[in-house]
Design a protein around this motif. Structure first.
Motif, PDB file in Angstrom:
ATOM      1  N   ARG A 346      54.864  44.164  56.888  1.00 21.78           N
ATOM      2  CA  ARG A 346      56.164  44.287  56.201  1.00 21.78           C
ATOM      3  C   ARG A 346      56.823  45.637  56.492  1.00 21.78           C
ATOM      4  N   GLY A 347      56.274  46.360  57.453  1.00 21.65           N
ATOM      5  CA  GLY A 347      56.903  47.621  57.852  1.00 21.65           C
ATOM      6  C   GLY A 347      56.552  48.803  56.961  1.00 21.65           C
ATOM      7  N   ILE A 348      55.451  48.668  56.205  1.00 27.05           N
ATOM      8  CA  ILE A 348      55.051  49.770  55.301  1.00 27.05           C
ATOM      9  C   ILE A 348      53.659  50.251  55.702  1.00 27.05           C
ATOM     10  N   THR A 349      53.534  51.554  55.916  1.00 24.21           N
ATOM     11  CA  THR A 349      52.254  52.092  56.368  1.00 24.21           C
ATOM     12  C   THR A 349      51.580  52.911  55.278  1.00 24.21           C
ATOM     13  N   ILE A 350      50.417  52.417  54.843  1.00 20.17           N
ATOM     14  CA  ILE A 350      49.519  53.233  54.011  1.00 20.17           C
ATOM     15  C   ILE A 350      48.123  53.095  54.623  1.00 20.17           C
ATOM     16  N   GLY A 351      47.086  53.654  53.989  1.00 19.91           N
ATOM     17  CA  GLY A 351      45.750  53.581  54.569  1.00 19.91           C
ATOM     18  C   GLY A 351      44.716  53.142  53.548  1.00 19.91           C
ATOM     19  N   ALA A 352      43.495  53.014  54.036  1.00 20.93           N
ATOM     20  CA  ALA A 352      42.367  52.706  53.154  1.00 20.93           C
ATOM     21  C   ALA A 352      41.318  53.784  53.372  1.00 20.93           C
ATOM     22  N   SER A 353      40.600  54.102  52.326  1.00 19.00           N
ATOM     23  CA  SER A 353      39.645  55.199  52.396  1.00 19.00           C
ATOM     24  C   SER A 353      38.315  54.704  51.835  1.00 19.00           C
ATOM     25  N   SER A 354      37.271  54.774  52.654  1.00 17.77           N
ATOM     26  CA  SER A 354      35.993  54.192  52.216  1.00 17.77           C
ATOM     27  C   SER A 354      35.161  55.226  51.451  1.00 17.77           C
ATOM     28  N   PRO A 355      34.213  54.756  50.631  1.00 11.74           N
ATOM     29  CA  PRO A 355      33.400  55.689  49.846  1.00 11.74           C
ATOM     30  C   PRO A 355      32.682  56.726  50.705  1.00 11.74           C
ATOM     31  N   ALA A 356      32.358  56.380  51.961  1.00 11.88           N
ATOM     32  CA  ALA A 356      31.587  57.317  52.793  1.00 11.88           C
ATOM     33  C   ALA A 356      32.384  58.565  53.181  1.00 11.88           C
ATOM     34  N   SER A 357      33.698  58.569  53.000  1.00 15.93           N
ATOM     35  CA  SER A 357      34.444  59.772  53.375  1.00 15.93           C
ATOM     36  C   SER A 357      34.257  60.884  52.350  1.00 15.93           C
ATOM     37  N   THR A 358      34.006  60.495  51.101  1.00 16.41           N
ATOM     38  CA  THR A 358      33.671  61.495  50.065  1.00 16.41           C
ATOM     39  C   THR A 358      32.575  60.868  49.193  1.00 16.41           C
ATOM     40  N   ARG A 359      31.396  60.694  49.774  1.00 13.01           N
ATOM     41  CA  ARG A 359      30.362  59.870  49.139  1.00 13.01           C
ATOM     42  C   ARG A 359      29.942  60.359  47.746  1.00 13.01           C
ATOM     43  N   LEU A 360      29.829  61.684  47.571  1.00 16.95           N
ATOM     44  CA  LEU A 360      29.342  62.176  46.261  1.00 16.95           C
ATOM     45  C   LEU A 360      30.326  61.814  45.156  1.00 16.95           C
ATOM     46  N   ASP A 361      31.596  62.062  45.438  1.00 20.58           N
ATOM     47  CA  ASP A 361      32.635  61.759  44.450  1.00 20.58           C
ATOM     48  C   ASP A 361      32.696  60.244  44.227  1.00 20.58           C
ATOM     49  N   ALA A 362      32.619  59.486  45.320  1.00 26.23           N
ATOM     50  CA  ALA A 362      32.724  58.025  45.215  1.00 26.23           C
ATOM     51  C   ALA A 362      31.571  57.462  44.385  1.00 26.23           C
ATOM     52  N   GLU A 363      30.367  58.021  44.591  1.00 23.12           N
ATOM     53  CA  GLU A 363      29.215  57.516  43.831  1.00 23.12           C
ATOM     54  C   GLU A 363      29.328  57.921  42.365  1.00 23.12           C
ATOM     55  N   ALA A 364      29.719  59.174  42.138  1.00 26.14           N
ATOM     56  CA  ALA A 364      29.827  59.655  40.757  1.00 26.14           C
ATOM     57  C   ALA A 364      30.853  58.831  39.979  1.00 26.14           C
ATOM     58  N   ARG A 365      31.930  58.460  40.652  1.00 29.87           N
ATOM     59  CA  ARG A 365      32.998  57.723  39.946  1.00 29.87           C
ATOM     60  C   ARG A 365      32.941  56.220  40.226  1.00 29.87           C
ATOM     61  N   ARG A 366      31.876  55.778  40.923  1.00 33.14           N
ATOM     62  CA  ARG A 366      31.724  54.359  41.295  1.00 33.14           C
ATOM     63  C   ARG A 366      32.992  53.813  41.943  1.00 33.14           C
ATOM     64  N   LEU A 367      33.452  54.519  42.939  1.00 31.49           N
ATOM     65  CA  LEU A 367      34.694  54.112  43.587  1.00 31.49           C
ATOM     66  C   LEU A 367      34.430  53.090  44.687  1.00 31.49           C
ATOM     67  N   PRO A 368      35.228  52.048  44.744  1.00 35.72           N
ATOM     68  CA  PRO A 368      35.177  51.151  45.900  1.00 35.72           C
ATOM     69  C   PRO A 368      36.026  51.751  47.021  1.00 35.72           C
ATOM     70  N   THR A 369      36.243  50.994  48.093  1.00 39.24           N
ATOM     71  CA  THR A 369      37.235  51.423  49.081  1.00 39.24           C
ATOM     72  C   THR A 369      38.587  51.488  48.372  1.00 39.24           C
ATOM     73  N   LEU A 370      39.327  52.554  48.640  1.00 37.88           N
ATOM     74  CA  LEU A 370      40.611  52.773  47.950  1.00 37.88           C
ATOM     75  C   LEU A 370      41.767  52.566  48.904  1.00 37.88           C
ATOM     76  N   MET A 371      42.913  52.257  48.356  1.00 39.54           N
ATOM     77  CA  MET A 371      44.139  52.364  49.148  1.00 39.54           C
ATOM     78  C   MET A 371      44.656  53.784  48.958  1.00 39.54           C
ATOM     79  N   ARG A 372      45.272  54.295  50.021  1.00 41.55           N
ATOM     80  CA  ARG A 372      45.689  55.694  50.002  1.00 41.55           C
ATOM     81  C   ARG A 372      47.094  55.788  50.581  1.00 41.55           C
ATOM     82  N   ALA A 373      48.002  56.329  49.803  1.00 45.77           N
ATOM     83  CA  ALA A 373      49.364  56.542  50.286  1.00 45.77           C
ATOM     84  C   ALA A 373      49.684  58.024  50.146  1.00 45.77           C
TER      85      ALA A 373
END
Ligand SMILES: Cc1ncc(COP(=O)(O)O)c(C=O)c1O
Length: 397
Positions: A346-373
């Motif tokens: 649809r002509g809109i660019t955002i990204g996705a960010s996986s837990p492995a990019s900031t694993r400690l924070d992702a584990e502490a906050r139980r984060l799944p893969t996130l969308m990132r704009a």
């Protein structure tokens, strides 16, 4: 004319050739380059094609040398404290692997440390026996500076932190961390990859000894560019982990003499066209003003966070008392990666960010893969609202 309080948005958009092609909201990935950056890169490549690569570098020596001045100005450093390298990770690794850390030496880092840096810690833990100690975060998510202070003992050899983590909207208290490093005379390596080009940077105020950054994100430079700042007293303190005959002159059969500036962390061969592009990007950002860029991009991010609350099942995953231009979120029922692909259609660019990019924070906050704009100053309120509407239409709720 849409004249932002401090920025001429229409002019900025007119100077950004990507604008008509995409609603690009991912400055934390690889931002849209302004025309002067593109012109600088193509102009140098053209010259290389016409006169030869070595000759082009010789003819443009003054401009190429001025890249160090522009990058230095951008972060409040001196030109001889800058090494130009190919990305932020290379910059960070040049610094980290030069440090003579040995068994039992402690490295204090933050919960939101970037994955590339953390695996390097792990490698030196395995190889050299260093100890990685993670400083806890405050309730609001920043590295806890009081906890940092209390964790210091004579075995702490390095404080390494990420200023603006890859996701989470967080801005770590980089200057307060630097003050603790100074109190105890500890080397401080700051990952400034996502801060540069987004907000004002003053390495003296931050108190860091090493600062790594990339060109392609908020700075809007070409891909494949980055730089390392080395505080002048630290340049000759340690030898780079690897050197060539640019970093060190081969002065006698069995001798070499290292350069006395930060370029001892560089190699002989380089992408000169990209370097002039990096210079143009630094000049462009300085010309707009980093405070104005910060105000505009942070305010667009605030609008997005507030819009997201109107979508059923959307959750903003950002932390920190002061939130930057990087917005992380999930929407119930929307798988991030296919959603990113659907938005792209649809002509809109955002990204996705996986837990492995900031694993400690992702584990502490139980984060799944996130969308990132991540909006930049060239984006508009309408583009933010278009993303919100598209997400709402994709969301099952
Ligand atoms: C916080 C942080 N540090 C370092 C990097 C690495 O930058 P580069 O890809 O230029 O090596 C990234 C990339 O996303 C990042 O988010």
């Amino acid at each position: 004319m849409t004249l932002d309080a401090e920025l001429d948005i229409e002019r900025i958009r007119a100077e950004t050739p990507g604008i008509p092609h995409t609603n690009h909201l991912l400055a934390s990935g690889s931002a849209l380059m302004p025309q002067p950056v593109i012109d600088a890169v193509i102009g140098h490549l053209q010259l290389e094609a016409e006169v030869g690569g070595y000759e082009a570098a010789a003819d443009r020596r003054a401009e190429l040398d001025a890249t160090y001045d522009s990058v230095a100005r951008l972060i409040g450093a001196q030109s001889h404290e800058i090494a130009l390298v190919e990305n932020a990770t290379a910059a960070w690794c040049h610094a980290f692997y030069s440090l003579p850390l040995s068994a039992g030496d402690r490295v204090l880092t933050c919960e939101a440390e970037y994955g590339a840096n953390y695996v390097a810690f792990l490698q030196r833990a395995k190889r050299d026996g260093i100890v990685i100690d993670v400083v806890p975060s405050t309730e609001t998510g920043e590295m806890d500076v009081e906890a940092l202070r209390s964790m210091i003992d004579e075995r702490v050899a390095l404080i390494a932190a990420t200023w603006v983590p890859t996701n989470g909207g967080l801005v770590n208290p980089a200057a307060a961390i630097g003050a603790v490093a100074a109190e105890h005379g500890i080397t401080y390596l700051l990952d400034g990859c996502q801060a540069v080009g987004q907000m004002p940077v003053d390495v003296a105020a931050l108190g860091c000894h090493y600062f790594s950054a990339t060109g392609r994100k908020f700075l809007r430079g070409p891909r494949g560019t980055g730089f390392l700042y080395v505080q002048e007293d630290h340049i000759e303190r340690h030898e780079p982990a690897m050197i060539d005959h640019f970093a060190a002159e081969w002065t006698a059969t069995n001798e070499y003499t290292l350069r006395t500036d930060a370029r001892r962390f560089e190699n002989w061969e380089n992408a000169y066209a990209l370097r002039v592009g990096l210079k143009a990007a630094a000049d462009y950002a300085l010309d707009l003003g980093l405070e104005a860029i910060q105000n505009r991009s942070w305010s667009l991010a605030r609008r997005l966070r507030s819009n997201l609350h109107s979508i059923a099942g959307a959750e903003v995953r950002d932390i920190g008392t002061e939130q930057c231009a990087i917005v992380s979120f999930t929407v119930e029922g929307l798988d991030p990666r296919p959603t990113v692909a659907a938005l792209r259609e649809r002509g809109i660019t955002i990204g996705a960010s996986s837990p492995a990019s900031t694993r400690l924070d992702a584990e502490a906050r139980r984060l799944p893969t996130l969308m990132r704009a991540a909006p930049h100053c060239y984006n508009t309120e309408a583009e933010i609202d278009a993303l919100t509407s598209a997400l709402a239409s994709l969301a099952p709720g």
